[in-house]
Enzyme design. Structure first.
Site, PDB file in Angstrom:
ATOM      1  N   ASP A 229      56.212 -15.731  14.658  1.00 12.79           N
ATOM      2  CA  ASP A 229      56.989 -16.748  13.962  1.00 12.79           C
ATOM      3  C   ASP A 229      56.528 -18.010  13.730  1.00 12.79           C
ATOM      4  O   ASP A 229      55.697 -18.810  14.696  1.00 12.79           O
ATOM      5  CB  ASP A 229      58.515 -16.869  14.642  1.00 12.79           C
ATOM      6  CG  ASP A 229      59.387 -17.763  14.015  1.00 12.79           C
ATOM      7  OD1 ASP A 229      59.717 -17.617  12.721  1.00 12.79           O
ATOM      8  OD2 ASP A 229      59.667 -18.896  14.567  1.00 12.79           O
TER       9      ASP A 229
ATOM     10  N   GLU B 299      53.564 -14.872  10.551  1.00 12.96           N
ATOM     11  CA  GLU B 299      54.276 -15.302   9.259  1.00 12.96           C
ATOM     12  C   GLU B 299      53.559 -16.810   9.060  1.00 12.96           C
ATOM     13  O   GLU B 299      53.770 -17.682   9.886  1.00 12.96           O
ATOM     14  CB  GLU B 299      55.568 -15.833   9.719  1.00 12.96           C
ATOM     15  CG  GLU B 299      56.456 -16.006   8.773  1.00 12.96           C
ATOM     16  CD  GLU B 299      57.851 -16.820   9.236  1.00 12.96           C
ATOM     17  OE1 GLU B 299      58.633 -17.220   8.356  1.00 12.96           O
ATOM     18  OE2 GLU B 299      57.751 -17.198  10.472  1.00 12.96           O
TER      19      GLU B 299
END
Length: 768
Positions: free
Chosen positions: A433, A486
């Protein structure tokens, strides 16, 4: 050693100020008249009397209080002192225990400490934390915690009435505190009481704890992760020998707490038939409870398998205190959240996924952590895991703290954590993330609110090194797995190997493609003719990284509308647009990710507190969209041309990308076998086109493999009657061409039928 202990030493024990209570407490061999005798000391708050019991000799020795009513001592005239016990009288109650200070051998070796200090202890979770073990024939739990700047550390729990005086830990090298406590068992709750140099007390959950209490409680729980019997050996062996980038990867992204809920009136059942504790969702949905990992295995896995996805991606399942964070503010990095059950329940879920041919990807959050008092923040009274300077150590936008990647021990904590999930839970990949927030020192910071690196730049060099170390280590131990970034910027070589200077991920989310597509599909189809570059620009950089095309949870929250809500036009056009988007996505180079609810066209944005709108499936249009996506997945998995060369120019070729007047693009996807290719034609307007000609590389019959406008998907059922023969009409710089019918807001996928073509050629030859 002297027979007596100095009063100031006793005071330090009584006031819990001693960094090594073993210097005072427990057994000590001393010389008396040339003979070895033993002095046993114990600090026993609340005790009225105490005795040392020698089980083998069936002897008992009374202890005497010295300098303090609860500090006891006795001398035993014996050359060797085996495992003794303490009998303790507290009012009318008596108990017999093994003395934790009789077990002196350190659990961590010098090599362990060396690896930890340099940031390379890959199995650190087997050393720090709470571990069921046996020492000198006595069963119990060994505790170890890193708190180098603490003045004192104690273990708290039900077993000592949460009294920090009773189990004071010893500080060893590298700032690790340790203690073996006999007789503790699996399921015991505990925390660490940490005092800073000023004596302020912090009660902390275990950073390496394998399980935590269900929120809002915060204690860690002693857990054995090695008592689950796995049945996925075939899957694991096959994975080890598979190159995932040449395989179809279609990911169903799921937040387990909001996919579907149960009713508190119907509690879940454990494997033995007993009712599991009910974990309510929130006050916003009265009576709703979370499904357990085992219930989700029974319901989610068949659903995903029916839809044809290859992987399930779980939003963070590490322990987090606040449901509304979606799991992205992690407290227990080594604990799966107790909302849905035990670690063994999660293992069962993953095991069942593997047995059904589905991989499991877990969202991993090494970029930041919350400020909750029981977590990593200010852990030992100092800035231990985070930076001291808020210009480097705080995400003000998120209200969280940034890991200090330049500190070896902190980096080791995170690298070992990534390995932990692959090792203990058999996951198949991590999706990391907010990588951009890690890579840039000025991320979401105004001028003057951030500090440049040593070269004056904005790049976080320590974070980049950490990511390289993590990925290199993961792939060294677990070939065949995925590490997905990401990452939304132009940082170079994110998905390139570390040995050529890349960050070492093997996939990167294509955020540019996502933004271009959503902007394009959000506009009225008439205006799309002026924005053809939205469709085509992604191919300009498609092979610079190993991209994954992702339509994630972030795109259907915070007022952005649901996926079908973004589509223009009436209801028919909205569904047709969505089918068109998905079909283009699955034929475009790159692996695929879709968030739950997108597969059936949920009208509302995703709400973490509510169920998905499953009632919509009673309507034909939503049921047909779900069928469409399932068929699209199965087509994708069945055609190697759509996935084997996702990351090579050799796998893609435009036929025509310049027909902006009709908002049509056509292209070829190719497999590694030169004879294996499929042709895709996309019409992004509601205007159908008869006699639309495209050039193709070979003559023959082109079967219509897929048509997004088919009646069974809710379309107008315009198409090409199963396929078309080529004509010797040179077009698009190709020797042959096909005259096609392009359906409105439709995608048509064709493939050369070599058998039918061969048979027709033979028939023609015979007729001649």
């Amino acid at each position: 050693m002297s027979m007596t202990v100095a009063p100031e030493q006793i005071e330090r024990i009584v006031w819990n100020q001693h960094h090594d209570p073993f210097e005072v407490l427990g057994p000590h061999a001393v010389q008396r008249d040339g003979q070895t005798v033993w002095v046993v000391r114990a600090y026993l708050p609340n005790a009225d009397a105490a005795w040392v019991i020698l089980p083998e000799e069936r002897a008992e020795h009374a202890m005497q209080p010295i300098h303090h009513p609860h500090f006891f001592e006795c001398t035993i005239d014996t050359p060797e002192l085996a495992n003794y016990q303490l009998r303790i009288q507290e009012g009318d109650h008596e108990r017999v225990i093994y003395d934790p200070y009789a077990f002196r051998s350190p659990y961590l070796t010098d090599f362990d400490l060396h690896l930890f200090a340099e940031g390379n202890h890959h199995r650190l979770y087997e050393k720090l934390g709470a571990h069921l073990t046996e020492v000198e024939g006595v069963k119990g739990v060994y505790f170890a915690v890193w708190a180098p700047n603490a003045r004192n550390v104690s273990v708290l729990g039900d077993f000592n009435h949460w009294d920090g005086r009773k189990h004071q830990m010893r500080k060893g090298p590298s700032g690790i505190w340790e203690l073996f406590i006999p007789a503790l068992t699996e399921g015991d709750r505990y925390k660490y009481e940490i005092k800073n140099q000023a004596g302020h007390i912090y009660e902390k959950s275990d950073p390496f704890g394998f399980q935590q209490e269900i929120r809002p409680k915060t204690a860690s729980i002693v857990t054995n992760l090695d008592n689950y019997t796995w049945n996925d050996q075939d899957w694991m062996e096959q994975r080890r020998h598979t190159e995932p980038l040449t395989q179809p990867i279609s990911v169903y992204e799921v937040h387990l707490g909001s996919w579907l809920h149960g009713s508190s009136a119907e509690p879940a059942r454990l494997p033995n038939g007993e009712a599991e504790p009910v974990v309510l969702v929130s006050d916003l949905k009265p009576g709703a409870r979370f499904l357990t990992y085992r219930e989700l295995a029974d319901r989610l896995i068949p659903y995903v398998k029916e839809l044809g996805f290859t992987h399930i991606e779980l939003l963070p399942i590490a322990e987090h205190p606040f449901d509304g964070s979606w799991g992205y503010q992690v407290i227990g990095y080594y604990a799966c959240t107790s909302r849905y059950g035990t670690p063994q329940d999660l293992m069962y879920f993953i095991d069942q996924c593997h047995q059904n041919g589905i991989g499991v990807i877990v969202d991993w959050v090494p970029g930041h952590f919350p400020k909750d008092g029981h977590g990593l923040a200010n852990f030992d009274g100092t800035y231990l895991y985070e930076h001291a300077d808020p210009r480097k150590g705080e995400h003000k936008e998120w209200g969280t703290l940034v890991f200090n990647y330049g500190r070896h021990e902190v980096r080791n904590y995170l690298v070992a954590n990534a390995l932990f999930w692959f090792d203990k839970y058999h996951i198949d990949g991590i999706r990391v993330d907010a990588v951009a927030s890690m890579l840039y020192l000025d991320y979401c910071r105004n001028p003057g609110e951030w500090l440049p690196n040593q070269y004056g730049g904005r790049e976080n060099i320590e974070a980049a090194d950490f990511l390289r170390q993590t990925n290199h280590t993961i792939f060294s131990y677990f070939p065949g797995v995925l590490s997905i970034a990401e990452e939304s910027t132009s940082w170079p070589m994110v998905s390139w190997p570390t040995y050529v200077g890349g960050l070492g991920f093997n996939l990167k989310w294509n955020m540019g493609w996502m933004h271009d597509m959503l902007d394009y599909f959000n506009m009225d189809p008439w205006f799309r003719q002026f924005h053809q570059n939205n469709l085509t620009f992604s191919i300009m950089y498609a092979f610079s990284e190993n991209f994954m095309l992702a339509l994630s949870h972030d795109e259907i929250v915070h007022g952005k509308s649901s996926m079908i809500g973004k589509m223009p036009g009436d209801e028919w056009q909205k569904f047709a647009n969505l089918r068109c988007l998905y079909a283009y996505m699955f034929t475009h180079p790159g692996k695929k990710t879709l968030f739950m609810s997108m597969e059936f066209g949920q009208w509302s944005e995703w709400n973490v507190w509510a169920d998905l709108e499953w009632h919509l499936l009673q309507h034909d249009s939503h049921q047909k969209l779900k069928q469409f996506l399932g068929d699209l997945n199965h087509l994708y998995r069945g055609e190697p041309a759509l996935y084997t060369q996702d990351f090579s120019n050799d796998g893609f070729e435009w036929i025509d990308c310049s027909d902006n007047r009709h908002s049509v693009v056509s292209f070829i996807r190719k497999g590694k076998d030169s004879d294996d290719f499929v042709v895709t034609i996309c019409n992004f307007t509601p205007q159908p086109h008869a006699h639309y000609r495209i050039g193709v590389p070979e003559a023959g019959f082109y079967t219509e493999l897929f048509n997004s406008d088919a009646r069974k998907y809710g379309g107008s059922n315009m198409g090409n009657l199963g396929g078309k023969w080529t004509e010797e009409w040179s077009y698009h710089n190709r020797p042959y061409s096909i005259d096609l019918c392009l359906p409105p807001l439709g995608v048509v996928i064709l493939k050369l039928d070599r058998e039918k073509t061969k048979a027709a050629n033979a028939k023609q030859l015979n007729a001649g």
